[in-house]
Design an enzyme around this catalytic site. Structure first.
Site, short mmCIF file in Angstrom:
data_model
loop_
_atom_site.label_atom_id
_atom_site.label_comp_id
_atom_site.label_asym_id
_atom_site.label_seq_id
_atom_site.Cartn_x
_atom_site.Cartn_y
_atom_site.Cartn_z
N GLY A 157 -5.33 -65.34 38.36
CA GLY A 157 -4.65 -66.01 37.25
C GLY A 157 -3.18 -66.24 37.59
O GLY A 157 -2.57 -65.42 38.27
N ASP A 177 -0.31 -58.50 33.25
CA ASP A 177 -0.89 -57.31 32.61
C ASP A 177 -0.19 -56.01 32.99
O ASP A 177 -0.39 -54.99 32.34
CB ASP A 177 -2.38 -57.18 32.98
CG ASP A 177 -3.20 -58.33 32.43
OD1 ASP A 177 -2.70 -59.04 31.55
OD2 ASP A 177 -4.34 -58.53 32.90
N HIS A 201 -3.04 -68.16 26.79
CA HIS A 201 -2.32 -68.52 28.02
C HIS A 201 -0.86 -68.89 27.80
O HIS A 201 -0.12 -69.06 28.78
CB HIS A 201 -3.06 -69.66 28.74
CG HIS A 201 -4.39 -69.20 29.27
ND1 HIS A 201 -5.52 -69.18 28.51
CD2 HIS A 201 -4.74 -68.72 30.49
CE1 HIS A 201 -6.53 -68.71 29.22
NE2 HIS A 201 -6.08 -68.42 30.44
N VAL A 202 -0.45 -68.99 26.55
CA VAL A 202 0.99 -69.20 26.28
C VAL A 202 1.79 -68.08 26.95
O VAL A 202 2.90 -68.29 27.44
CB VAL A 202 1.24 -69.18 24.75
CG1 VAL A 202 2.73 -69.15 24.43
CG2 VAL A 202 0.61 -70.39 24.10
N GLN A 203 1.19 -66.88 26.99
CA GLN A 203 1.88 -65.73 27.58
C GLN A 203 2.07 -65.87 29.09
O GLN A 203 2.89 -65.19 29.70
CB GLN A 203 1.07 -64.44 27.33
CG GLN A 203 0.92 -64.09 25.89
CD GLN A 203 -0.29 -63.20 25.65
OE1 GLN A 203 -0.18 -61.98 25.67
NE2 GLN A 203 -1.46 -63.79 25.46
O1 F6P Z 1 -5.21 -60.87 34.67
C1 F6P Z 1 -4.35 -61.68 34.00
C2 F6P Z 1 -5.01 -62.32 32.83
O2 F6P Z 1 -4.02 -63.11 32.24
C3 F6P Z 1 -5.66 -61.38 31.81
O3 F6P Z 1 -4.77 -60.77 30.95
C4 F6P Z 1 -6.61 -62.31 31.12
O4 F6P Z 1 -7.66 -61.63 30.51
C5 F6P Z 1 -7.09 -63.15 32.24
O5 F6P Z 1 -6.07 -63.19 33.21
C6 F6P Z 1 -7.49 -64.55 31.82
O6 F6P Z 1 -7.95 -65.23 32.93
P1 F6P Z 1 -8.42 -66.74 32.91
O7 F6P Z 1 -7.19 -67.58 32.80
O8 F6P Z 1 -9.10 -66.92 34.22
O9 F6P Z 1 -9.31 -66.90 31.74
#
Ligand code: F6P
Length: 341
Positions: free
Chosen positions: A10, A127, A272-274
């Protein structure tokens, strides 16, 4: 030296700052050549790369995402490549690989290192759950985004006498929920590490309203689960990358609170804003330091290790140590947070 760099898993604010730092240190400090593989390990396996010079990394320090692209890769594809090759670094035309990524990427990096490839890892993840490093870049940015969201939600919640359930990222580790919940003054925090009892949240909200407070905010990590038999909620299935598919604890919890309290409860999923947008100053600095130290480690031949923050120093730790277990929130950190609910 010819250095290969890639970003996998990610994305995360600060990735571009690492790439920029690697290129600057390698080119101007050592006269190296740097190539960037596109879309993570996929680009490595498919031979998709481009040369990174100073122009290529100009103006990217504050940019979110990754100029190289990222992807997740089934572990088997990499394993097969390791098994087939006699000399991985020769196959890929590099003297060292600097993969920048989270737990999955660092595990893959370790696999390559075990197969004989010179590898220096750089940990990233919003995370903050990588063992052996006090912090990963991206985390500070994510906590800032989530804290601002909680601040904003409080004023609208109060105007409408609502309970707001804010769902933040964090599959197995609740660092973002803990720190944004603390910084934003949430009235309840639910972490994957500690199953929660919805009745405790109900009591907390009723108690607040009985004191004349007209709203409440609960900050819940996406991987949080209710304690058994306290609320209807099923764990999700596992996807092809070994990740649990979440079925939306924020939504479920808001519905349940509304039912039990007879008050309006609204879920807000930050998602995903975070992860998007510009990194904070802290993350830019940490990412830049990691990049510098990764290049230095490569020149020392300090392979099979990754950069790590210990206190205020950057050190190198074995990849094997970093990926054995996730860094989860210890109980005492939650005890501190609870004292100010
Ligand atoms: O590992 C980072 C992270 O942002 C997690 O907090 C989240 O669950 C995951 O990636 C989401 O991944 P994707 O964008 O592949 O759905």
């Amino acid at each position: 030296m010819r250095i290969g760099v890639l970003t996998a898993g990610g994305d995360c604010p600060g990735l571009n700052a690492v790439i920029r730092s690697v290129v600057h240190r390698a080119l101007t400090g050592h006269g190296d050549e740097v190539i960037g593989f596109e879309d993570g390990f996929k680009g490595l396996l498919e031979g998709r790369f481009r040369k990174l010079d100073l122009d290529a990394v100009s103006g990217i320090l504050a940019r979110g995402g990754t100029i190289l692209g990222s992807s997740r890769l089934e572990r088997n594809r990499l394993r097969e490549a390791c098994e087939k090759s006699k000399d991985l670094s020769k196959d890929y035309g590099i003297d060292v690989l600097i993969p920048i990524g989270g737990e999955g990427t660092l595990t893959a990096a370790r696999m390559l290192a075990d197969a004989g490839m010179p590898v220096v890892g750089v940990p990233k993840t919003i995370d903050n759950d990588i063992s052996s490093t006090d912090r990963t870049f991206g985390f500070d940015t994510a906590v800032g985004v989530a804290t601002e969201a909680i601040d904003r939600l409080k004023t609208t919640a109060e105007s409408h006498q609502r309970v707001m359930v804010v769902e933040v990222m964090g599959r197995h580790a609740g660092w973002i929920a803990l720190e944004s919940g603390m910084a934003g003054g949430a009235h309840g925090i639910c972490l994957p590490e500690r199953p929660f009892d919805v009745d405790d949240l109900v009591t907390m909200v009723e108690e607040r309203f009985s004191r004349g407070k007209k709203f409440a905010v609960v900050c819940v990590a996406e991987g949080a689960h209710p304690a058994e038999e306290t609320m209807d909620y099923k764990k999700g299935a596992i996807d092809q990358f070994g990740h649990e598919r979440f079925s939306g604890i924020g939504n479920h919890l808001a519905i349940e609170l509304e039912k039990r309290l007879g008050k309006e409860a609204r879920p807000v999923i930050l998602g995903h804003v975070q992860r998007g947008g510009t990194p904070t100053a802290y993350d830019r600095v940490l990412a830049t330091r990691f990049g510098w130290h990764a290049v230095e480690a490569a020149h020392r031949g300090d392979f099979g290790r990754m950069t790590a923050l210990r206190g205020t120093d950057i050190t190198m730790v074995p990849l094997a140590e970093a990926v054995t277990e996730l860094k989860t929130v210890p109980d005492w950190r939650m005890d501190e947070a609870e004292s100010v609910f």
